[in-house]
Enzyme design. Structure first.
Site, short mmCIF file in Angstrom:
data_model
loop_
_atom_site.label_atom_id
_atom_site.label_comp_id
_atom_site.label_asym_id
_atom_site.label_seq_id
_atom_site.Cartn_x
_atom_site.Cartn_y
_atom_site.Cartn_z
N TYR A 22 0.84 -1.20 0.00
CA TYR A 22 0.00 0.00 0.00
C TYR A 22 0.88 1.26 0.00
O TYR A 22 1.65 1.49 0.93
CB TYR A 22 -0.93 0.02 1.22
CG TYR A 22 -2.04 -1.01 1.17
CD1 TYR A 22 -2.34 -1.70 0.01
CD2 TYR A 22 -2.81 -1.29 2.30
CE1 TYR A 22 -3.36 -2.65 -0.03
CE2 TYR A 22 -3.84 -2.22 2.27
CZ TYR A 22 -4.10 -2.90 1.10
OH TYR A 22 -5.12 -3.83 1.07
N ARG B 94 -2.52 -12.61 -2.12
CA ARG B 94 -3.22 -13.26 -3.24
C ARG B 94 -2.55 -14.60 -3.53
O ARG B 94 -1.36 -14.77 -3.25
CB ARG B 94 -3.23 -12.38 -4.50
CG ARG B 94 -4.32 -11.33 -4.46
CD ARG B 94 -4.58 -10.71 -5.83
NE ARG B 94 -5.69 -9.76 -5.76
CZ ARG B 94 -6.95 -10.07 -5.90
NH1 ARG B 94 -7.30 -11.34 -6.10
NH2 ARG B 94 -7.89 -9.15 -5.83
N SER C 267 -5.88 -14.17 1.90
CA SER C 267 -6.73 -13.18 1.25
C SER C 267 -6.99 -13.64 -0.18
O SER C 267 -6.09 -14.14 -0.85
CB SER C 267 -6.03 -11.82 1.26
OG SER C 267 -6.83 -10.82 0.68
N ASN C 268 -8.23 -13.49 -0.63
CA ASN C 268 -8.61 -13.80 -2.01
C ASN C 268 -8.34 -15.26 -2.39
O ASN C 268 -7.91 -15.54 -3.51
CB ASN C 268 -7.88 -12.86 -2.98
CG ASN C 268 -8.12 -11.40 -2.65
OD1 ASN C 268 -9.24 -10.92 -2.70
ND2 ASN C 268 -7.05 -10.70 -2.27
#
Length: 306
Positions: free
Chosen positions: A52, A119, A148-149
């Site tokens: 990020y 991911r 995540s995902n």
């Protein structure tokens, strides 16, 4: 603030987490006000990722926390790793451990409360992930782990080697992005919604006590835009508006209430950097939608019932 159990961690956390992906897009004073308001409002769970802002969001968060003098024990810090932007996904032991070291340095802390694999990496060797997690846990640098995902079989693959229970799966979910709902409701049908794009992840997480963390709750498509106050979604906005008027809350709170109403006990991850909007979202945690109201919003978003 309503609290939920984070997977099988044995730890209670706020039902609404503050996503920090856009933290580098606001000025210092606004960052400090946002973080202080979140903590005061019971939203002490902050979701980060090493990518990020190229890492700047973690750095700016750490600076703000130090300026505000918020004790570390008052915060629940989660970060994610595994994406090498524009190049690859990397779940190697070296990358995971190095990513955590970087996040800790930028955040100015000695541990993460939770680490998620960002991911799926198709080149993953589960034993490498297991070794990385074991080292990080033994060193006291990460308390809990998740993903995540990921769909169920990807989680099973990781969990086949990892000794710690995976406590969370962060997935995109909203009234407009609700494939994990439609694939269950439209089972055994030749409809678009019946396609099992998520591998029945909703039921899997409920069975295995994995908390679904709903990201991008106000976007439609893959970052195509917001659906609230959007002329493309008149029926949805009408339904949300009517329910919001009934409960005396803003439209963002109705969406939060819709996500948190599901018995899977999801956690919603916000993305706003607007303090007023964040506090409006938080009010949704106190609204208990009726079953009929939940389905009203679902149908207004364009989904069907058999």
């Amino acid at each position: 603030m309503k609290n939920i159990q984070l997977g099988r961690s044995g730890v209670s956390v706020p039902a609404i987490a503050v996503g920090c992906m856009r933290l580098n897009g606001i000025e210092r004073a606004a960052r400090e006000h946002l973080i202080a308001a979140a903590v005061e409002g019971g939203m002490y769970f902050f979701d980060h990722a090493d990518i990020y802002g190229g890492g700047s969001c973690e750095t700016l968060f750490g600076e703000a926390v130090r300026a505000l003098k918020i004790p570390r024990e008052k915060l629940f810090l989660q970060s994610k790793c595994g994406i090498v932007p524009g190049k690859m996904f990397d779940f190697s032991e070296e990358h995971i451990v190095g990513s955590v070291e970087g996040s800790l340095k930028r955040l100015g802390t000695d541990h993460l409360d939770c680490l998620l694999l960002h991911r799926p990496d198709t080149l993953v060797r589960p034993e490498e992930v297991a070794s990385a997690f074991a080292k990080l846990e033994k060193a006291g640098k990460v308390r809990f782990f998740g993903v995540s995902n990921m769909h169920p079989m990807q989680i099973e693959l990781i969990q086949s080697a990892v000794k710690q229970p995976l406590v969370a799966d962060q997935l995109q979910f909203s009234p407009t992005n609700a494939t994990m709902i439609s694939e269950g409701l439209e089972v055994n049908m030749l409809t678009e919604g019946a396609v099992a794009r998520d591998g029945y992840i909703l039921e899997y997480c409920r069975l295995h006590q994995i908390t679904i963390q709903a990201w991008s709750p106000y976007q439609y498509g893959f970052f195509e835009g917001v659906y609230l106050q959007n002329d493309r979604f008149p029926a949805l906005n009408k339904a949300i508006g009517e329910i919001g008027e009934k409960y005396g809350v803003e439209d963002v709170a109705v969406v939060a209430a819709w996500i948190l109403r599901h018995p899977a006990d999801m956690q919603m991850v916000t993305g706003t950097m607007n303090e007023k909007r964040l506090l409006a979202i938080a009010r949704g945690a106190e609204v208990a939608l009726a079953r009929e109201e939940w389905y009203q919003i679902y149908l207004a978003a364009g989904h069907i019932l058999p």
